[in-house]
Scaffold this motif. Sequence first.
Motif: not given
Length: 369
Positions: A77-100
Amino acid sequence: MSRPLIADIDLDALRHNYRLAAGLAPGSLSVAVLKADAYGHGAVACARALSGEAPMFAVAAIEEAVALREAGIEEPIVLLEGIFSADELAQVEALGLGMAIHSDWQLEAALARRPARPIPVWLKVDSGMHRLGFPPERAEAAWRALEAAPECVCDLHLMSHFATADSTDAGYFQRQRECIVALAERLDAPTCLANSPSILAQPSAHGAINRPGVMLYGADPLEVANSASQQLAPVMSLRSEIIAVRELSAGEPVGYGGRFVTSRPSRIGVVACGYGDGYDRHAVDGTPVLVDGKRTHVAGKVSMDMMTVDLSELPEAGIGSEVVLWGRSRHGGVLSVDEVARFCDTISYTLLTGVLPRVPRRYNGAVSD
């Protein structure tokens, strides 16, 4: 007996539309866009239906990705708007996501983190839409910084968004395409450029990754339909029933404000659907509907829970008759959500995403394992 309004979701039509998108660009990876609860169709059900067909899903924000993961969706799964705060990177990593990544602070946050596994990244470039993205003259430095950090990020792609790919005038589209393609060539970078209209009408924009969105749900995003968009199948059929009939003389007003006035003796049907369900209150008199598969039209302002339609030319219609606000009738016939949107001075996207939670979704078509 429950209120008769329901949104029927045809999962076979969804898969048909996905296969159309993929077939139009056989050299591209087609990522199915499920943002906004799959454009109002139900993201979890649509993801399950496309499992095994779509290799990846795209959503707008992390909350949408969490809902998919909690439902057991395992595809990337990729996040089209990316993260909205740096804290979300932990969730991105834990959930195995990609991001813009579309801005400096996102870039800095991604490069500052050392994840257990590198995070797939789409670097967004503003080629002329002027919403999100790095200006082309700064995008090269951002790309080089990401490229130099394989411990942080991986699977880099250049991403951009076309402002006018749906238009018959391709001039501005070509300017944007040339801008991003020139940058991609300088960087030897794979691209993710084509959304629904450019998949359907602009094959020069097809890249390593395409991202079909509204076309998956059977809506035509083009200003003028072409042979490809005419093959789209409606996924949502918003259907209800006539719950009352009024016999009126000529000259009688109908509904709030008396906007519609009968010009002759008329039969007016009351439909269990209104703006409290997401049907657009801006629908003008004459907006088409199907009653038992036959076309008629809105007569009077849409209210919160009800709307009124003209049954004067449909003498067999009465209480319990099927009313299709858009989609496919059980009696035959299809009413395009795009046509309804034009009468509401809006676009199909707003109608589909605007269907509110109190309208039950009923899914038809086996869900893929």
